[in-house]
Design a protein around this motif. Structure first.
Motif, PDB file in Angstrom:
ATOM      1  N   SER A 267      12.548  52.924  33.493  1.00 41.57           N
ATOM      2  CA  SER A 267      11.562  51.761  33.464  1.00 41.57           C
ATOM      3  C   SER A 267      11.921  50.898  34.527  1.00 41.57           C
ATOM      4  CB  SER A 267      11.662  50.997  32.003  1.00 41.57           C
ATOM      5  OG  SER A 267      13.031  50.376  31.986  1.00 41.57           O
ATOM      6  N   PHE A 268      11.070  49.790  34.886  1.00 47.80           N
ATOM      7  CA  PHE A 268      11.070  48.919  35.635  1.00 47.80           C
ATOM      8  C   PHE A 268      12.555  48.389  35.782  1.00 47.80           C
ATOM      9  CE2 PHE A 268      10.146  44.623  37.301  1.00 47.80           C
ATOM     10  CZ  PHE A 268      10.107  44.969  38.697  1.00 47.80           C
ATOM     11  N   GLY A 269      12.898  47.799  34.504  1.00 44.07           N
ATOM     12  CA  GLY A 269      13.957  47.260  34.529  1.00 44.07           C
ATOM     13  C   GLY A 269      15.313  47.911  34.851  1.00 44.07           C
ATOM     14  N   GLU A 270      14.960  49.004  35.032  1.00 46.07           N
ATOM     15  CA  GLU A 270      16.385  50.083  35.416  1.00 46.07           C
ATOM     16  C   GLU A 270      16.620  50.171  36.959  1.00 46.07           C
ATOM     17  OE1 GLU A 270      17.102  53.507  32.481  1.00 46.07           O
ATOM     18  OE2 GLU A 270      14.847  52.786  32.076  1.00 46.07           O
ATOM     19  N   MET A 271      15.760  49.296  37.664  1.00 43.63           N
ATOM     20  CA  MET A 271      15.860  49.533  39.142  1.00 43.63           C
ATOM     21  C   MET A 271      17.531  49.050  39.592  1.00 43.63           C
ATOM     22  SD  MET A 271      13.985  47.899  42.385  1.00 43.63           S
ATOM     23  CE  MET A 271      12.381  48.332  42.173  1.00 43.63           C
ATOM     24  N   LYS A 272      18.208  49.668  40.235  1.00 53.24           N
ATOM     25  CA  LYS A 272      19.352  49.090  40.864  1.00 53.24           C
ATOM     26  C   LYS A 272      19.380  49.218  42.299  1.00 53.24           C
ATOM     27  CE  LYS A 272      21.533  50.911  36.681  1.00 53.24           C
ATOM     28  NZ  LYS A 272      22.343  52.033  36.079  1.00 53.24           N
ATOM     29  N   LEU A 273      20.131  48.062  42.839  1.00 54.38           N
ATOM     30  CA  LEU A 273      20.423  47.975  44.352  1.00 54.38           C
ATOM     31  C   LEU A 273      21.763  47.973  44.568  1.00 54.38           C
ATOM     32  CD1 LEU A 273      17.557  44.940  44.677  1.00 54.38           C
ATOM     33  CD2 LEU A 273      17.172  47.539  45.354  1.00 54.38           C
ATOM     34  N   GLN A 274      22.082  48.426  45.947  1.00 55.67           N
ATOM     35  CA  GLN A 274      23.244  48.175  46.508  1.00 55.67           C
ATOM     36  C   GLN A 274      23.005  47.726  47.945  1.00 55.67           C
ATOM     37  OE1 GLN A 274      27.053  50.432  45.508  1.00 55.67           O
ATOM     38  NE2 GLN A 274      25.557  52.011  44.510  1.00 55.67           N
ATOM     39  N   ILE A 275      23.809  46.869  48.353  1.00 51.43           N
ATOM     40  CA  ILE A 275      23.514  46.340  49.663  1.00 51.43           C
ATOM     41  C   ILE A 275      24.787  46.487  50.555  1.00 51.43           C
ATOM     42  CG2 ILE A 275      22.705  44.223  50.958  1.00 51.43           C
ATOM     43  CD1 ILE A 275      21.807  44.278  47.337  1.00 51.43           C
ATOM     44  N   LYS A 276      24.635  46.784  51.584  1.00 54.74           N
ATOM     45  CA  LYS A 276      25.643  46.993  52.539  1.00 54.74           C
ATOM     46  C   LYS A 276      25.140  46.322  53.765  1.00 54.74           C
ATOM     47  CE  LYS A 276      28.757  50.378  54.757  1.00 54.74           C
ATOM     48  NZ  LYS A 276      29.204  51.925  54.457  1.00 54.74           N
ATOM     49  N   LEU A 277      25.896  45.277  54.488  1.00 51.65           N
ATOM     50  CA  LEU A 277      25.802  44.330  55.413  1.00 51.65           C
ATOM     51  C   LEU A 277      26.943  44.799  56.723  1.00 51.65           C
ATOM     52  CD1 LEU A 277      25.120  41.151  53.329  1.00 51.65           C
ATOM     53  CD2 LEU A 277      23.522  42.639  54.393  1.00 51.65           C
ATOM     54  N   GLY A 278      26.292  44.847  57.947  1.00 46.22           N
ATOM     55  CA  GLY A 278      27.286  44.868  59.048  1.00 46.22           C
ATOM     56  C   GLY A 278      27.310  43.504  59.817  1.00 46.22           C
ATOM     57  N   VAL A 279      28.346  42.867  59.558  1.00 51.84           N
ATOM     58  CA  VAL A 279      28.563  41.349  59.846  1.00 51.84           C
ATOM     59  C   VAL A 279      29.747  41.332  60.920  1.00 51.84           C
ATOM     60  CG1 VAL A 279      28.986  39.000  59.175  1.00 51.84           C
ATOM     61  CG2 VAL A 279      27.598  40.672  57.736  1.00 51.84           C
ATOM     62  N   PRO A 280      29.735  40.643  61.841  1.00 49.90           N
ATOM     63  CA  PRO A 280      30.954  40.435  62.723  1.00 49.90           C
ATOM     64  C   PRO A 280      32.101  40.101  62.073  1.00 49.90           C
ATOM     65  CG  PRO A 280      28.826  39.420  63.885  1.00 49.90           C
ATOM     66  CD  PRO A 280      28.442  39.868  62.430  1.00 49.90           C
ATOM     67  N   HIS A 281      33.186  40.607  62.242  1.00 52.78           N
ATOM     68  CA  HIS A 281      34.261  40.300  61.509  1.00 52.78           C
ATOM     69  C   HIS A 281      34.638  38.757  61.372  1.00 52.78           C
ATOM     70  CE1 HIS A 281      37.843  41.462  59.524  1.00 52.78           C
ATOM     71  NE2 HIS A 281      38.575  40.502  60.307  1.00 52.78           N
ATOM     72  N   SER A 282      34.575  38.154  62.455  1.00 52.02           N
ATOM     73  CA  SER A 282      35.175  36.830  62.453  1.00 52.02           C
ATOM     74  C   SER A 282      34.225  35.920  61.715  1.00 52.02           C
ATOM     75  CB  SER A 282      35.093  36.171  64.040  1.00 52.02           C
ATOM     76  OG  SER A 282      33.714  36.191  64.745  1.00 52.02           O
TER      77      SER A 282
END
Length: 139
Positions: free
Chosen positions: A66-81
């Motif tokens: 169902s719609f309520g079962e959508m899952k997300l994972q986010i990966k961000l590339g961000v300058p270390h500093s």
């Protein structure tokens, strides 16, 4: 392909089986004036999700999901500093629906010159911040 959830209890409230990955959306975000890494990350996430529609979840196209079962994972590339300046909760606010299982921040992105320092726009210098985002969508 299965994407493993983080074991970090702050971003993952249960520890059941891995997410079943459907697709990956990718985006890039910039902050040319004001040197705000969170703004760049939010733009990267919006870029990743802005040209996609996900009718399968709402229309029941995936049997037993169902719609309520959508899952997300986010990966961000961000300058270390700049990683400690990133406001993860604000970044999460970009996503209108779906349970966010994890936000992973890794070394990436870029700090470069915008070519101009505009104090009236909040610039502290001429740095431009760039963030890359990968948004994993599944159930």
């Amino acid at each position: 392909m299965d994407v493993q959830r983080s074991e970090d209890s702050a971003t993952n409230s249960d520890s059941s089986s891995p997410m079943k990955l459907l697709f990956v959306e990718m985006g890039v975000g910039y902050d040319q004036h004001g040197q705000n890494i969170t703004a760049a990350a939010m733009r990267a996430c919006r870029d990743a999700i802005s040209s996609n529609s996900i009718p399968a979840f709402r229309r029941g196209s995936i049997p037993g999901v169902s719609f309520g079962e959508m899952k997300l994972q986010i990966k961000l590339g961000v300058p270390h500093s700049l990683q400690t300046s990133l406001d993860i909760e604000k970044v999460k606010s970009v996503f209108p629906y779906g349970k966010i299982l994890n936000v992973e921040v890794v070394d990436g992105g870029l700090i470069c010159s915008s070519g101009v320092h505009v104090e009236e726009m909040g610039d502290k210098n001429d740095d431009c911040y760039i963030v890359n985002a990968a948004v994993y969508v599944g159930y």
